[in-house]
Design an enzyme around this catalytic site. Structure first.
Site, PDB file in Angstrom:
ATOM      1  N   HIS A   1     -63.873   6.257  13.923  1.00 49.13           N
ATOM      2  CA  HIS A   1     -64.071   4.915  14.462  1.00 49.13           C
ATOM      3  C   HIS A   1     -62.791   4.433  15.114  1.00 49.13           C
ATOM      4  CE1 HIS A   1     -61.737   2.359  11.623  1.00 49.13           C
ATOM      5  NE2 HIS A   1     -61.961   3.340  10.771  1.00 49.13           N
ATOM      6  N   CYS A   2     -62.947   3.537  16.093  1.00 44.60           N
ATOM      7  CA  CYS A   2     -61.791   2.873  16.701  1.00 44.60           C
ATOM      8  C   CYS A   2     -61.853   1.408  16.290  1.00 44.60           C
ATOM      9  CB  CYS A   2     -61.794   3.059  18.215  1.00 44.60           C
ATOM     10  SG  CYS A   2     -63.270   2.417  19.030  1.00 44.60           S
ATOM     11  N   ALA A   3     -61.304   0.517  17.087  1.00 44.71           N
ATOM     12  CA  ALA A   3     -61.229  -0.889  16.686  1.00 44.71           C
ATOM     13  C   ALA A   3     -62.598  -1.554  16.598  1.00 44.71           C
ATOM     14  CB  ALA A   3     -60.354  -1.660  17.669  1.00 44.71           C
TER      15      ALA A   3
END
Length: 463
Positions: free
Chosen positions: A26-28
């Protein structure tokens, strides 16, 4: 069962079960999933899961938008269920073969520049704050004049604003070595060699106060302050050279010979071949960019403001990072930022119109936070979660972005940095441009909101 646990299980079911997940990170704001079989994904089911603000394929990954904070919790629940986690870099590697050759090249280019953007963002904010603090109007509030600013204070601000760009090749070469599998410390040293004070300073050569060193009577040798492409290709070729040497040199001599040969070969190529060739190419790219931005009558803003968010949808917008860095380094200002900010603000306004007009509780709960996210400079939730689903709001957002960009070009707006936009982007326009910055964004938002409200959305379709 907690709500987030239920959502995690629904995600697994909608994308074809655990066995269809190759890797997960996952990213932000998004879950990034590489799947074995795209056909097993039930896209409608994914998009109807609670808290999902949109989902789409990009860069070989199935990306599900949850938003900041929420995505971390859903990712943790997926891991607790038994879905193996991976780093974002691992997921990118797993997705590397997806997409066209052009998309893969732009993706790699983006991977190199994304890690150094926070430093350039901070530098731009420092420039904006310095512009604010040295304005006559601000100084007059304290009974001061520009001549009253201490020289040491100005020197301190120069350290804050000039360092990142003075040593930009070191940052780029470091990141390139890291992305292409070399030793990042070799990249740093090579980048620093490109701006070594023993070489004629590129800026001084450009303004005529210094002369380039000439090798063999025709090869000009200068420092590469502010250059990007030479450092990028030195990093790319240097990392591959280092790996090739490590495979061929015995372990007993590897520690000595590999870095010695890598540095010797690459700085020779860098100064006498790679540097001159790609710096010339860099100048051509910059000249082309400036030619577009300097089009008269606001044409540049109209075109870029209208089309920028369309480019974001295609996933190849990382190329703009290079262009913005070049603009900042050569002009000290970034007119591109002002234009694309209008495009983001307009998409947020179109999404807001949908959220306020709809009576569908789920759509309202999705659209309103997504529009606020766009006003903070992250437009993907608004675009993929709402506007593209109904098509017309996205088109109205493009029109609004074009109007705002048109005005930004007419007013010659230019930020002091990059990568912060809309509300946070105000910090880049504190040098007397702030009223106009607010005006052009409000114009973009007003056009997009009004068109979407009147023509872009009818509250009849349910999610």
């Amino acid at each position: 069962m907690t709500e987030n646990r239920k959502i995690a299980e629904e995600v697994i079911d909608a994308i074809g079960g655990k066995e269809n997940i190759a890797s997960l990170a996952h990213c932000a704001t998004r879950l990034r999933i590489v799947v074995h079989d795209k056909e097993k994904i039930d896209k409608d089911k994914v998009e109807n899961i609670d808290k999902v603000k949109g989902a789409f394929f990009n860069s070989g990954q199935y990306q599900i938008i949850f938003g900041t904070g929420t995505v971390n919790k859903i990712h943790d629940e997926l891991q607790s269920i038994g879905i193996g986690g991976a780093s974002v870099q691992d997921v990118k590697q797993a997705a590397k073969k997806e997409g066209s050759a052009f998309q893969r090249a732009i993706r790699t280019f983006g991977d190199v520049f994304v890690p150094i953007i926070p430093v350039l963002v901070a530098t731009g904010l420092f420039m904006g704050l310095r512009g604010l603090l040295t304005q006559d109007q601000i100084l007059n509030l304290f009974g001061l004049a520009p001549a009253d600013i201490p020289a040491n204070f100005l020197l301190f601000t120069e350290v804050l604003t000039d360092t990142a760009f003075a040593f930009l090749p070191a940052l780029v070469a470091w990141s390139s070595f890291k992305v292409f599998g070399g030793s990042p410390v070799l990249g740093i040293v090579l980048g620093l060699m490109l701006v070594n004070p023993a070489l004629p300073n590129a800026y001084e050569v450009a303004n005529g106060s210094a002369e380039a060193i000439t090798l063999f009577g025709f090869i000009p040798v200068v420092g590469y302050q502010g250059s990007v492409l030479p450092a990028f290709f030195i990093g790319l070729i240097g990392a591959k050279l280092e790996k090739a040497l490590r495979r061929r040199i015995t372990e007993a001599l590897d520690l000595i010979l590999t870095p010695f040969l890598t540095l010797t070969i690459m700085i020779t190529l860098g100064l006498f071949a790679i540097g001159p060739i790609f710096h010339s190419l860099e100048d051509l790219v910059l000249a082309g960019t400036l030619a577009v931005l300097d089009l008269p009558f606001g044409i540049a803003g109209l075109l870029i403001g209208s089309l920028n968010q369309l480019v974001v949808v295609t996933g190849v917008h990382h190329i703009f990072n290079f262009l913005e860095i070049q603009l900042l380094e050569n002009r000290g200002m970034n007119p591109f930022n002002a234009i694309i900010t209008c495009g983001m603000a307009a998409q947020g306004a179109a999404c807001l119109a949908v959220g306020l007009k709809t009576k569908d509780a789920k759509l309202k709960a999705l659209a309103l936070p997504s529009s606020f996210s766009a006003f903070l400079g992250i437009s993907e939730p608004a675009i993929f979660g709402v506007n593209l689903r109904f098509i017309k709001p996205f088109i109205m957002g493009l029109i609004g972005g074009g109007v705002g960009g048109f005005l930004a070009s007419l007013f010659d707006l230019a930020g002091t940095g990059m990568s912060v936009t809309v509300i946070p982007g105000t910090l880049l326009y504190l040098n007397s441009q702030l009223p106009l910055y607010i005006l052009v964004n409000l114009a973009a938002m007003a056009v997009a909101f009004t068109l979407t409200w009147m023509f872009g959305y009818k509250d009849s379709r349910k999610l």
